[in-house]
Design an enzyme around this catalytic site. Structure first.
Site, PDB file in Angstrom:
ATOM      1  N   GLY A  76       0.821  -1.217   0.000  1.00 51.33           N
ATOM      2  CA  GLY A  76       0.000   0.000   0.000  1.00 51.33           C
ATOM      3  C   GLY A  76       0.848   1.256   0.000  1.00 51.33           C
ATOM      4  N   ARG A  86      -0.743  -1.573  -6.006  1.00 50.47           N
ATOM      5  CA  ARG A  86      -1.487  -2.234  -7.080  1.00 50.47           C
ATOM      6  C   ARG A  86      -1.303  -1.515  -8.418  1.00 50.47           C
ATOM      7  NH1 ARG A  86      -7.611  -3.681  -5.664  1.00 50.47           N
ATOM      8  NH2 ARG A  86      -7.549  -1.838  -4.352  1.00 50.47           N
ATOM      9  N   TYR A 123     -14.890  -1.793   8.408  1.00 54.95           N
ATOM     10  CA  TYR A 123     -13.472  -1.418   8.562  1.00 54.95           C
ATOM     11  C   TYR A 123     -12.998  -1.751   9.986  1.00 54.95           C
ATOM     12  CZ  TYR A 123      -9.602   2.072   8.812  1.00 54.95           C
ATOM     13  OH  TYR A 123      -8.404   2.714   8.970  1.00 54.95           O
TER      14      TYR A 123
HETATM   15  C1  VAH Z   1     -10.405   6.685   8.566  1.00 60.61           C
HETATM   16  N1  VAH Z   1      -8.280   7.863   8.537  1.00 60.61           N
HETATM   17  O1  VAH Z   1     -10.924   7.773   8.808  1.00 60.61           O
HETATM   18  C2  VAH Z   1      -8.888   6.558   8.805  1.00 60.61           C
HETATM   19  C3  VAH Z   1      -8.575   6.166  10.236  1.00 60.61           C
HETATM   20  C4  VAH Z   1      -8.915   6.698  12.662  1.00 60.61           C
HETATM   21  C5  VAH Z   1      -9.356   6.970  11.273  1.00 60.61           C
HETATM   22  O2  VAH Z   1      -8.706   4.812  10.467  1.00 60.61           O
HETATM   23  O3  VAH Z   1     -11.016   5.709   8.131  1.00 60.61           O
END
Ligand code: VAH
Length: 319
Positions: A8, A35, A141
């Site tokens: 990345g 990538r 996430y």
């Molecule tokens: C996001 N910048 O906003 C990232 C990070 C703590 C935030 O994981 O998804």
């Protein structure tokens, strides 16, 4: 760390971490991967290879031929973007990361994983969030971050792999704009302050999140990876933060340097709901005690530097 493979490398952290590592360890000892082809210092300032982290065979062959003794795995999809396509986010953030972890195990390479404050959720204590606490994130996430935190600890216990991670707060930088994150407002506000003298925030007033300037994040990665393993009680992943602020406070800091700066709001329900599910402030005691975490930038020092750097990037004379 002597032979470092970074995945990345074209992302917000990667474009600064790769040159930083090359300056410390020698350009030839840092292999940047992404990538897509990368120009500039990352793609042209040292070894570069195209890599989709989900392709285990290609990943393993690259790591072996480079003789990687450390894999710093940055490839990932950020929080808000992940909500638009959870399956694709899971594919990169979990399938890609578990592939990277397995390659590290096969090579016997140390493994760095970037976790996040997103690994916490609404049931986590939100103020002075402990290092060890409830982790029930509500984004795909965040679920991926907790999954990899647990897996990295498992690989350390089961296979003796040297896995280490950081729970990054929102990161503010001027080299590469972040894409698809919830904390991105704290980067865009500086660009609009320089360009327009005003900014419309998609995060509401009173919404506090942990933040850190990129130079402190880069130093933390190297400090952690070079730390004496016998001193590490925790590994995956350490709470780190340099400051906690809401849009009004960062605007107040900008006004110290741009007195007429105007902030208004057009709140994005998705990113606001994500931000409200994250802690207001972290307890970073473990990072301080176990490997000497000590950020150098507070809000005003970061603001002064960001505004100067963005002005320079925009081709404007110093203020
Ligand atoms: C996001 N910048 O906003 C990232 C990070 C703590 C935030 O994981 O998804």
């Amino acid at each position: 760390m002597k032979r470092i493979l970074v995945t990345g490398a074209g992302g917000q952290i990667g474009v600064e971490l790769v040159p930083y590592l090359r300056s410390r360890y020698g350009a030839e000892n840092v292999l940047a991967t992404a990538r897509k082809p990368l120009s500039g210092p990352v793609g042209e300032g040292g070894p570069f290879a195209l890599l989709d982290v989900r392709d285990g065979n290609a990943f393993a062959a690259l790591a072996q031929s480079f003789g990687a003794d450390s894999i710093l795995h940055l490839a990932g999809v950020l929080s808000a973007k992940g909500e638009s396509d959870p399956r694709a986010s899971w594919d990169i953030n979990v399938v890609g990361s578990t592939t990277a972890l397995e390659v590290a195990r096969e090579c016997g390479a140390a493994f760095f994983f970037p976790s996040s404050i997103a690994a916490f959720g609404p049931s986590t204590p939100s103020k002075n969030t402990p290092q060890d606490t409830i982790q029930r994130p509500t984004t795909i996430y965040g679920v991926a971050k907790v999954t990899l935190e647990l897996l990295c600890d498992y690989y350390h216990r089961k296979f003796g792999l040297d896995t280490r991670g950081l729970r990054f707060p929102g990161l503010i930088s001027y080299e590469a704009l972040p894409g698809g994150g919830t904390t991105d407002y704290a980067v865009h506000i500086y660009y609009d302050a320089v360009r327009k003298g005003r900014y419309t925030s998609f995060i509401a007033a009173g919404t506090y999140m942990d933040m850190m300037y990129m130079p402190d994040a880069l130093a933390a990665v190297v400090q952690l990876m070079e730390a004496d393993p016998s001193k590490l009680v925790h590994r995956n992943a350490f709470n780190i933060s340099a400051m906690s602020f809401d849009p009004e406070e960062i605007a107040g800091s900008i006004r110290k340097f741009l007195p007429g700066f105007i902030l208004d709001y057009n709140v994005d329900p998705l990113r606001q709901s994500i931000a409200e599910s994250w802690p207001d402030s972290l307890d970073c005691t473990a990072a301080r005690e176990e490997w000497g975490f000590a950020p150098e930038y507070d809000l005003d020092r970061m603001t002064e530097d960001m505004l100067a750097r963005v002005r320079e990037k925009e081709g404007l004379p110093p203020a």
